[in-house]
Design a protein around this motif. Structure first.
Motif, PDB file in Angstrom:
ATOM      1  N   LEU A 152       0.832  -1.205   0.000  1.00  0.00           N
ATOM      2  CA  LEU A 152       0.000   0.000   0.000  1.00  0.00           C
ATOM      3  C   LEU A 152       0.865   1.252   0.000  1.00  0.00           C
ATOM      4  O   LEU A 152       0.626   2.186  -0.766  1.00  0.00           O
ATOM      5  CB  LEU A 152      -0.866   0.019   1.266  1.00  0.00           C
ATOM      6  N   ILE A 153       1.866   1.245   0.897  1.00  0.00           N
ATOM      7  CA  ILE A 153       2.706   2.430   1.013  1.00  0.00           C
ATOM      8  C   ILE A 153       3.522   2.619  -0.258  1.00  0.00           C
ATOM      9  O   ILE A 153       3.625   3.732  -0.789  1.00  0.00           O
ATOM     10  CB  ILE A 153       3.593   2.321   2.273  1.00  0.00           C
ATOM     11  N   ALA A 154       4.048   1.520  -0.787  1.00  0.00           N
ATOM     12  CA  ALA A 154       4.868   1.628  -2.004  1.00  0.00           C
ATOM     13  C   ALA A 154       4.040   2.163  -3.174  1.00  0.00           C
ATOM     14  O   ALA A 154       4.421   3.147  -3.827  1.00  0.00           O
ATOM     15  CB  ALA A 154       5.465   0.262  -2.341  1.00  0.00           C
ATOM     16  N   SER A 155       2.864   1.557  -3.416  1.00  0.00           N
ATOM     17  CA  SER A 155       2.061   2.019  -4.553  1.00  0.00           C
ATOM     18  C   SER A 155       1.525   3.433  -4.280  1.00  0.00           C
ATOM     19  O   SER A 155       1.428   4.258  -5.198  1.00  0.00           O
ATOM     20  CB  SER A 155       0.917   1.046  -4.834  1.00  0.00           C
ATOM     21  N   GLY A 156       1.220   3.711  -3.019  1.00  0.00           N
ATOM     22  CA  GLY A 156       0.729   5.045  -2.663  1.00  0.00           C
ATOM     23  C   GLY A 156       1.783   6.105  -2.917  1.00  0.00           C
ATOM     24  O   GLY A 156       1.480   7.191  -3.439  1.00  0.00           O
ATOM     25  N   LEU A 157       3.033   5.797  -2.578  1.00  0.00           N
ATOM     26  CA  LEU A 157       4.094   6.779  -2.813  1.00  0.00           C
ATOM     27  C   LEU A 157       4.245   7.056  -4.305  1.00  0.00           C
ATOM     28  O   LEU A 157       4.446   8.203  -4.714  1.00  0.00           O
ATOM     29  CB  LEU A 157       5.422   6.284  -2.221  1.00  0.00           C
ATOM     30  N   VAL A 158       4.128   6.017  -5.136  1.00  0.00           N
ATOM     31  CA  VAL A 158       4.216   6.255  -6.583  1.00  0.00           C
ATOM     32  C   VAL A 158       3.075   7.179  -7.019  1.00  0.00           C
ATOM     33  O   VAL A 158       3.265   8.102  -7.812  1.00  0.00           O
ATOM     34  CB  VAL A 158       4.188   4.927  -7.363  1.00  0.00           C
ATOM     35  N   LEU A 159       1.877   6.943  -6.445  1.00  0.00           N
ATOM     36  CA  LEU A 159       0.733   7.785  -6.820  1.00  0.00           C
ATOM     37  C   LEU A 159       0.930   9.251  -6.429  1.00  0.00           C
ATOM     38  O   LEU A 159       0.369  10.146  -7.060  1.00  0.00           O
ATOM     39  CB  LEU A 159      -0.554   7.262  -6.167  1.00  0.00           C
ATOM     40  N   THR A 160       1.698   9.492  -5.350  1.00  0.00           N
ATOM     41  CA  THR A 160       1.883  10.887  -4.930  1.00  0.00           C
ATOM     42  C   THR A 160       2.790  11.662  -5.889  1.00  0.00           C
ATOM     43  O   THR A 160       2.735  12.884  -5.918  1.00  0.00           O
ATOM     44  CB  THR A 160       2.523  11.005  -3.528  1.00  0.00           C
ATOM     45  N   TYR A 169      -2.762   1.890 -13.630  1.00  0.00           N
ATOM     46  CA  TYR A 169      -2.310   0.582 -13.144  1.00  0.00           C
ATOM     47  C   TYR A 169      -1.826   0.685 -11.691  1.00  0.00           C
ATOM     48  O   TYR A 169      -2.165  -0.152 -10.851  1.00  0.00           O
ATOM     49  CB  TYR A 169      -1.203   0.007 -14.041  1.00  0.00           C
ATOM     50  N   VAL A 170      -1.052   1.742 -11.404  1.00  0.00           N
ATOM     51  CA  VAL A 170      -0.560   1.909 -10.026  1.00  0.00           C
ATOM     52  C   VAL A 170      -1.743   2.103  -9.082  1.00  0.00           C
ATOM     53  O   VAL A 170      -1.780   1.553  -7.975  1.00  0.00           O
ATOM     54  CB  VAL A 170       0.429   3.093  -9.931  1.00  0.00           C
ATOM     55  N   ASN A 171      -2.745   2.860  -9.531  1.00  0.00           N
ATOM     56  CA  ASN A 171      -3.947   3.022  -8.718  1.00  0.00           C
ATOM     57  C   ASN A 171      -4.620   1.671  -8.461  1.00  0.00           C
ATOM     58  O   ASN A 171      -5.097   1.406  -7.359  1.00  0.00           O
ATOM     59  CB  ASN A 171      -4.923   3.967  -9.426  1.00  0.00           C
ATOM     60  N   SER A 172      -4.630   0.811  -9.498  1.00  0.00           N
ATOM     61  CA  SER A 172      -5.248  -0.508  -9.328  1.00  0.00           C
ATOM     62  C   SER A 172      -4.469  -1.334  -8.311  1.00  0.00           C
ATOM     63  O   SER A 172      -5.059  -2.026  -7.475  1.00  0.00           O
ATOM     64  CB  SER A 172      -5.293  -1.251 -10.669  1.00  0.00           C
ATOM     65  N   VAL A 173      -3.118  -1.258  -8.372  1.00  0.00           N
ATOM     66  CA  VAL A 173      -2.313  -1.988  -7.384  1.00  0.00           C
ATOM     67  C   VAL A 173      -2.655  -1.480  -5.986  1.00  0.00           C
ATOM     68  O   VAL A 173      -2.818  -2.258  -5.044  1.00  0.00           O
ATOM     69  CB  VAL A 173      -0.800  -1.823  -7.673  1.00  0.00           C
ATOM     70  N   HIS A 174      -2.800  -0.152  -5.871  1.00  0.00           N
ATOM     71  CA  HIS A 174      -3.124   0.448  -4.576  1.00  0.00           C
ATOM     72  C   HIS A 174      -4.480  -0.070  -4.086  1.00  0.00           C
ATOM     73  O   HIS A 174      -4.618  -0.498  -2.950  1.00  0.00           O
ATOM     74  CB  HIS A 174      -3.145   1.972  -4.723  1.00  0.00           C
ATOM     75  N   LEU A 175      -5.477  -0.068  -4.963  1.00  0.00           N
ATOM     76  CA  LEU A 175      -6.817  -0.515  -4.572  1.00  0.00           C
ATOM     77  C   LEU A 175      -6.816  -1.983  -4.159  1.00  0.00           C
ATOM     78  O   LEU A 175      -7.377  -2.347  -3.124  1.00  0.00           O
ATOM     79  CB  LEU A 175      -7.815  -0.320  -5.711  1.00  0.00           C
ATOM     80  N   TRP A 176      -6.173  -2.838  -4.955  1.00  0.00           N
ATOM     81  CA  TRP A 176      -6.198  -4.275  -4.620  1.00  0.00           C
ATOM     82  C   TRP A 176      -5.369  -4.561  -3.384  1.00  0.00           C
ATOM     83  O   TRP A 176      -5.672  -5.496  -2.629  1.00  0.00           O
ATOM     84  CB  TRP A 176      -5.789  -5.116  -5.832  1.00  0.00           C
ATOM     85  N   SER A 177      -4.350  -3.740  -3.139  1.00  0.00           N
ATOM     86  CA  SER A 177      -3.609  -3.896  -1.881  1.00  0.00           C
ATOM     87  C   SER A 177      -4.509  -3.569  -0.698  1.00  0.00           C
ATOM     88  O   SER A 177      -4.407  -4.204   0.358  1.00  0.00           O
ATOM     89  CB  SER A 177      -2.372  -2.987  -1.857  1.00  0.00           C
ATOM     90  N   VAL A 178      -5.400  -2.579  -0.865  1.00  0.00           N
ATOM     91  CA  VAL A 178      -6.338  -2.247   0.204  1.00  0.00           C
ATOM     92  C   VAL A 178      -7.244  -3.445   0.483  1.00  0.00           C
ATOM     93  O   VAL A 178      -7.451  -3.833   1.645  1.00  0.00           O
ATOM     94  CB  VAL A 178      -7.220  -1.027  -0.171  1.00  0.00           C
TER      95      VAL A 178
END
Ligand code: HEM
Lengths: 312, 207, 61
Positions: B50-58, B73-82
């Motif tokens: 979550l933190i890794a994909s979230g940091l990319v999103l920032t 795609y990064v948003n999707s990784v973030h969502l599925w990690s949630v």
């Protein structure tokens, strides 16, 4: 059976274990899982709506709601704290948290959503109408706005109406002007920048938009997001949503909550209480005995219970 | 050397409470042998994702993912990690409940777990608020009524996207990280709770 | 911008019983959660059978 005091450091047999390896393997496996699920299913992204898209898609609804803001009949016009004093807000018995918190985000919908934006437009007809509106008594304004709102509602899908009996005053011209302003996108900008020139706060345009059941509310109902549709835990499209909110969502589906004017306060208080119960579950009489009575732990520790060491 | 300096006291209250082999153990009590034990670590692993994909999103601002397929795609990784994070956390909670893992003065471990659960819900919720799409608009307009009804809305305004963005990327994840760290330190400190045995009557605290 | 192998961008299917209504997506997650928990209870954990009271020293290596 071996006597075990769970508060004491374990002095029985040990087994080898590699903490760092476990964490690294978990991150790799779950990282791959998340990346795989993302590639398989992607994620939802339903485009945001604006006042412009609202007036374009549902101009009659826009005209009715805007007139309602002048008449004081919309959700935000009659909201109460934290926006205005039009209502006392929700309460539970003597607990009136909404009212006690006070008006901290002052918004007068008639002025904020209609009058002020029109005054910064360059629409001479609309500005003249606003000046007439401002010069009139509150009582007179209410009569005009209520009459026009009633007529628009009756007319259904009309966006503007003639005034043969002279009972609408400047209201039709104001609403026509506001609709034009919204259609050009200028109203979105005007509401957004009314408090700050470089805004990140969407309170005003969103409150206005949220007064629309016919457009904004209908879009949400179509996506099964309504509060009475378990909408709290749902997501647009067919993606999973916040399923962990199921219990919060549940109360909104049943009586007496779903028909209560104070549903939000009561349900929030219930959830706060249940959260405390979960937090102090280890101290709750009957509930904390459940894991002893229903021995799932026999399965979890089956090898241990079978081992000679446990029988010492 | 039992100095009364703040530094000395801080060391005794922290570092000296732990033996290195308790913090990073190479062995565990023999009863720690079930898949049920992996879900705490699985939750941490999902949090790392979550933190890794979230940091990319920032990196490119909150609206980047609407226009970039990499961003989406990064948003999707973030969502599925949630989703994975919550699945693992709930399975972890169920496991700890059926093990009555609060026994032997482990009540604080349980409570920090519940606080982590609540902090996760708030963090996820602010994440939903800052999607800058229709879903976030609708959630904000509904949630504001709930918060306003409790007097919270006067301070936390769900319609103020800027406020939600900053909460989601700073205070809330920091608070969640802090509470998770505390939770795990408590677990390492007390050791893994032993099996429920017939002859043991000790509850939340013994003696 | 949807680059998904399986397209979920269509109206959800809802399962309802009485006051309960749940989307296919949420139901799938909840079922997955239950399946994972039950699997974790029943699937044998590797190397968990080979201890006894005197394994203690051997295991330490
Ligand atoms: C962000 C969420 C959480 C994380 C990252 C987390 C992580 C962990 C980890 C790594 C462990 C040790 C390994 C294990 O037994 O799985 C653990 C133990 C524990 N967790 Fe959590 N946990 C979280 C939430 C919770 C929740 C919601 C509860 C219960 C309400 C909880 C209750 C416990 C208890 C009681 C233990 C001690 C178990 C023992 O002594 O055997 N945790 N947690």
């Amino acid at each position: 059976m071996m006597k075990v005091d769970p508060a004491k450091k374990w002095s029985g047999p040990m087994r080898p274990y590699d903490l760092v390896k476990e964490i690294v393997v978990a991150i790799v496996v779950i990282g791959l899982l998340a990346c795989g699920l993302a590639a398989l299913f992607s994620s939802p992204d339903e485009k945001a709506v604006t006042l412009k898209s609202w007036v374009t898609a549902a101009p009659a609804d826009f005209a009715q709601v805007a007139t309602g803001e002048l008449a004081g009949t919309t959700g935000s016009a009659g909201y109460g704290a934290p926006y205005n004093t039009a209502a006392k807000g929700q309460h539970f018995g003597f607990i009136k948290l909404q009212d006690w918190a006070g008006v901290r985000i002052p918004i007068n919908p008639a002025n904020s959503f209609v009058v002020e934006p029109l005054l910064i437009s360059n629409d001479a007809t609309a500005i003249a109408a606003v000046n007439t509106w401002k010069a009139a008594t509150a009582d007179q304004r209410g009569k005009w706005a209520n009459a026009y709102e009633g007529a628009l509602t009756k007319a259904g899908d009309k966006t503007t109406l003639p005034d043969p009996n002279n009972s609408f005053g400047p209201v039709p011209a104001m609403i026509d002007g506001l609709s034009m302003m919204a259609a050009s996108g200028a109203l979105d900008g005007a509401l957004l920048t009314s408090d700050s020139t470089l805004p990140t706060n969407f309170t005003k345009p969103m409150l206005f938009l949220a007064d629309s059941d016919g457009y904004f509310g209908a879009l949400a109902t179509k996506q099964h997001l309504g509060g009475d549709q378990w909408g709290v835990m749902n997501e647009t499209g067919s993606w999973p949503g916040q399923s962990w909110l199921w219990l919060f969502s549940f109360w909104y589906q049943i009586d007496p909550f779903k028909s209560s004017d104070n549903a939000d306060t009561i349900i929030m208080l219930i959830m706060a209480l249940l959260t405390l119960a979960l937090m102090f579950l280890p101290l709750l009489p009957i509930i904390r005995r459940i894991p002893y009575k229903i021995p799932v732990h026999r399965l979890i520790w089956r090898n241990w219970y079978r081992s000679p060491a446990s029988k010492q | 050397m039992s100095s009364q300096s703040w530094t000395g006291r801080a060391r005794r209250a922290t570092l000296e409470k732990f033996k290195p082999e308790d913090l990073l153990p190479e062995e565990q009590p023999a009863y720690v042998a079930s898949w049920v034990y992996v879900f705490g670590v699985a939750t941490i692993a999902a949090l790392v994702m979550l933190i890794a994909s979230g940091l990319v999103l920032t990196l490119n601002g909150p609206a980047w993912w609407h226009t970039s397929s990499v961003g989406h795609y990064v948003n999707s990784v973030h969502l599925w990690s949630v989703e994975l994070f919550f699945v693992f956390m709930v399975v972890h909670l169920w496991g700890k409940f059926w093990m009555a893992a609060w026994r032997g003065r482990r009540l604080a471990t349980w409570i920090t777990g519940v606080v982590a659960f609540m902090a996760s819900i708030m963090t996820a919720f602010t994440g939903y608020l800052i999607q800058t799409n229709f879903d976030s608009q609708w959630i904000a307009s509904e949630a504001k009524d709930g918060f306003n009804s409790m007097g919270i809305g006067a301070y936390f305004n769900a319609l103020n996207t800027g406020q939600a963005i900053l909460l989601h990327v700073s205070l809330l994840p920091l608070a969640l990280g802090g509470i998770v760290a505390w939770h795990i330190i408590l677990v390492r400190r007390k050791g893994v709770v032993p099996p429920i045995d017939n002859d043991v009557t000790i509850e939340g605290s013994s003696k | 911008m949807q680059l998904a192998l399986i397209n979920l961008n269509h109206p959800a299917h809802y399962f309802s019983f009485g006051p309960f209504a749940i989307s296919g997506g949420n139901l799938a997650i909840i079922i997955a959660m239950c399946v994972i928990f039950i699997a974790a209870l029943f699937i044998p954990f590797p190397h968990s059978n080979n201890f006894s009271q005197d394994d203690k020293k051997e295991d330490r290596k």
